[in-house]
Write a protein that holds these residues in place. Structure first.
Motif, PDB file in Angstrom:
ATOM      1  N   THR A  79     -34.376 -40.561 -49.080  1.00  0.00           N
ATOM      2  CA  THR A  79     -35.227 -39.702 -50.174  1.00  0.00           C
ATOM      3  C   THR A  79     -35.771 -40.679 -51.136  1.00  0.00           C
ATOM      4  O   THR A  79     -36.963 -40.493 -51.734  1.00  0.00           O
ATOM      5  CB  THR A  79     -34.447 -38.652 -50.817  1.00  0.00           C
ATOM      6  N   LEU A  80     -35.247 -41.887 -51.311  1.00  0.00           N
ATOM      7  CA  LEU A  80     -35.530 -43.033 -52.460  1.00  0.00           C
ATOM      8  C   LEU A  80     -36.928 -43.582 -51.799  1.00  0.00           C
ATOM      9  O   LEU A  80     -37.493 -44.440 -52.637  1.00  0.00           O
ATOM     10  CB  LEU A  80     -34.478 -43.883 -52.608  1.00  0.00           C
ATOM     11  N   LYS A 114     -30.545 -46.648 -58.143  1.00  0.00           N
ATOM     12  CA  LYS A 114     -30.010 -45.588 -57.341  1.00  0.00           C
ATOM     13  C   LYS A 114     -29.225 -46.020 -56.144  1.00  0.00           C
ATOM     14  O   LYS A 114     -28.314 -45.749 -55.688  1.00  0.00           O
ATOM     15  CB  LYS A 114     -31.059 -44.426 -57.216  1.00  0.00           C
ATOM     16  N   LYS A 151     -37.115 -47.329 -60.423  1.00  0.00           N
ATOM     17  CA  LYS A 151     -36.497 -45.917 -60.430  1.00  0.00           C
ATOM     18  C   LYS A 151     -35.498 -46.045 -59.337  1.00  0.00           C
ATOM     19  O   LYS A 151     -34.404 -45.566 -59.065  1.00  0.00           O
ATOM     20  CB  LYS A 151     -37.515 -44.888 -60.276  1.00  0.00           C
ATOM     21  N   PHE A 152     -36.022 -46.733 -58.048  1.00  0.00           N
ATOM     22  CA  PHE A 152     -35.125 -46.508 -56.919  1.00  0.00           C
ATOM     23  C   PHE A 152     -34.019 -47.722 -56.678  1.00  0.00           C
ATOM     24  O   PHE A 152     -33.030 -47.257 -56.069  1.00  0.00           O
ATOM     25  CB  PHE A 152     -36.222 -46.467 -55.514  1.00  0.00           C
ATOM     26  N   ASP A 206     -43.270 -51.296 -49.228  1.00  0.00           N
ATOM     27  CA  ASP A 206     -42.492 -50.502 -49.106  1.00  0.00           C
ATOM     28  C   ASP A 206     -41.981 -50.517 -47.447  1.00  0.00           C
ATOM     29  O   ASP A 206     -40.861 -50.203 -47.237  1.00  0.00           O
ATOM     30  CB  ASP A 206     -42.789 -49.055 -49.634  1.00  0.00           C
ATOM     31  N   SER A 263     -42.301 -42.253 -47.376  1.00  0.00           N
ATOM     32  CA  SER A 263     -43.703 -42.763 -48.005  1.00  0.00           C
ATOM     33  C   SER A 263     -44.457 -42.854 -46.726  1.00  0.00           C
ATOM     34  O   SER A 263     -44.465 -43.051 -45.576  1.00  0.00           O
ATOM     35  CB  SER A 263     -43.462 -44.076 -48.849  1.00  0.00           C
ATOM     36  N   ARG A 292     -39.492 -42.483 -50.952  1.00  0.00           N
ATOM     37  CA  ARG A 292     -40.725 -41.758 -51.715  1.00  0.00           C
ATOM     38  C   ARG A 292     -40.802 -42.150 -53.029  1.00  0.00           C
ATOM     39  O   ARG A 292     -42.003 -42.001 -53.859  1.00  0.00           O
ATOM     40  CB  ARG A 292     -40.664 -40.277 -51.433  1.00  0.00           C
ATOM     41  N   GLU A 293     -39.828 -42.862 -53.871  1.00  0.00           N
ATOM     42  CA  GLU A 293     -40.006 -43.349 -54.985  1.00  0.00           C
ATOM     43  C   GLU A 293     -40.962 -44.304 -55.177  1.00  0.00           C
ATOM     44  O   GLU A 293     -40.823 -45.350 -54.417  1.00  0.00           O
ATOM     45  CB  GLU A 293     -38.636 -43.850 -55.581  1.00  0.00           C
ATOM     46  N   LYS A 294     -42.082 -44.537 -55.993  1.00  0.00           N
ATOM     47  CA  LYS A 294     -43.063 -45.657 -56.068  1.00  0.00           C
ATOM     48  C   LYS A 294     -42.478 -47.014 -56.655  1.00  0.00           C
ATOM     49  O   LYS A 294     -42.871 -47.955 -56.373  1.00  0.00           O
ATOM     50  CB  LYS A 294     -44.313 -45.001 -56.787  1.00  0.00           C
ATOM     51  N   ASN A 295     -41.764 -46.848 -57.794  1.00  0.00           N
ATOM     52  CA  ASN A 295     -41.269 -47.920 -58.653  1.00  0.00           C
ATOM     53  C   ASN A 295     -39.964 -48.510 -58.552  1.00  0.00           C
ATOM     54  O   ASN A 295     -39.086 -47.737 -58.302  1.00  0.00           O
ATOM     55  CB  ASN A 295     -41.653 -47.539 -59.883  1.00  0.00           C
TER      56      ASN A 295
END
Length: 361
Positions: free
Chosen positions: A187-188, A200, A196-197, A245, A320, A190-193
């Motif tokens: 799921t990470l 986690k 943020k990912f 990515d 993504s 799909r995080e853009k930055n």
């Protein structure tokens, strides 16, 4: 007794190892014969301990030649090391990517360079370096073959990951827990930055006993990722090569595949080419299956270059759009220069800021 014609420029341990191999005697068996631990015999073979009178007597009894032979063998070898050490040290330092090591803050600078480099690798002399990093066979690489590869640069990069791994609070390595965590990790994508990912991702991996280090590559180190074990800790080291990515996440799940599929208690050895190919193919297939499950492959391939469908399919697949584009390019459904605008691009400023906040630089 037997006649020996040893190579006096090699260590006594090499002579011992050659004899054991010629007689098909395993290290554990030999250790039992001389009433010593397997660990001691391994250190004796690698040359990290010296042959004393007691060991010389045991070697004489089990392998032949006189105790004096083994004592002289040891003394002459150590003397030779002292003579050759300055030249070896100079040649070794000149092989290292010193400029980038200073640039990245791995070493302080050119002052006391010899000490800096020895301390960086955690060794007392050059010979210890070559014992610790004899070749690439104990590591599993995902490498860009179109670039020149330099072992000294690669080992310098790997060493940085080893150093950083000490900063990680870890649970014990848990293969099943790590496997179960991959859906959450996916799921990470799909995080853009990275801000943020990355925290986690690093935290989730650590919870499964996996160290994830991010280390920029020095010149002539075209490595995207490597997986290995340090004691009982699993290590995935990544370089963020290409800063996109699709490349980052495929590399991560490729290395995760190695940990899960290929005897996680031991390093993955690349000593047999067919075995390497098989393992690399398995890791690639694993990464592809995690990112785009098999039941969605046909639908993905039917998208071709339809931009609207790419976005919709990426939501359905839970990744993504850039990853979908990357997979379509890899499968040669679309050209590599097509639709790259869908790929998310990262920068080292954000990456370093994030790693710095986690004390992982």
């Amino acid at each position: 007794m037997i006649n020996f014609e040893p190579n006096w420029t090699s260590s006594p341990g090499n002579t011992i190892n050659d004899i054991l191999n010629s007689r098909n005697i395993g290290v554990a068996t030999f250790a039992e014969k001389i009433d010593e631990s397997t660990d001691l015999v391994l250190k004796l073979i690698e040359g990290s301990i010296k042959i004393n009178k007691e060991l010389a007597s045991k070697l004489s009894t089990e392998l032949g030649a006189s105790p004096l032979f083994w004592i002289n063998r040891e003394v002459q070898y150590r003397d030779l090391l002292k003579i050759n050490q300055p030249k070896l040290l100079s040649n070794w330092i000149s092989s290292l990517p010193i400029k980038d090591m200073i640039k990245f803050g791995w070493i302080k600078g050119v002052e006391n360079l010899e000490k800096e480099c020895l301390n960086y690798f955690g060794i007392s002399d050059v010979h210890s370096y070559y014992k610790k990093y004899p070749n690439v066979n104990s590591l599993s690489f995902r490498k860009t073959d179109t670039y020149k590869s330099d072992l000294a640069a690669i080992f310098s990069w790997i060493r940085r990951g080893e150093i950083l791994s000490d900063n990680y609070p870890l649970n014990e390595w848990n293969r099943q827990k790590f496997l179960d965590s991959l859906d959450e990790i996916k799921t990470l994508t799909r995080e853009k930055n990275p801000k943020k990912f990355l925290p986690k991702l690093i935290s989730t991996c650590a919870g499964c006993g996996v160290v994830l280090t991010i280390v920029p590559t020095p010149k002539n180190c075209p490595v995207s990722g490597v997986v290995k074990f340090i004691d009982n800790r699993a290590l995935i080291q990544m370089s963020f090569r290409y800063l996109s990515d699709d490349q980052f996440w495929f590399t991560f799940f490729h290395e995760a595949g190695h940990l899960i599929l290929h005897n996680p208690e031991n390093p993955i050895l690349e000593t047999n080419k067919s075995d390497i190919d098989e393992k690399e193919n398995e890791a690639n297939a694993f990464a592809q299956e995690v990112l785009i499950p098999y039941y969605l492959k046909e639908e993905m391939m039917s998208i071709r270059g339809n931009k609207k469908k790419i976005v919709g399919f990426s939501v359905k697949a839970g990744v993504s759009p850039g990853i979908v584009v990357g997979q379509l390019q890899h499968l040669k459904i679309i050209k590599f220069e097509y639709l790259n605008g869908y790929k998310r691009r990262y920068n080292w400023s954000d990456i370093n800021e994030t790693l710095g906040s986690l004390n992982l630089l």
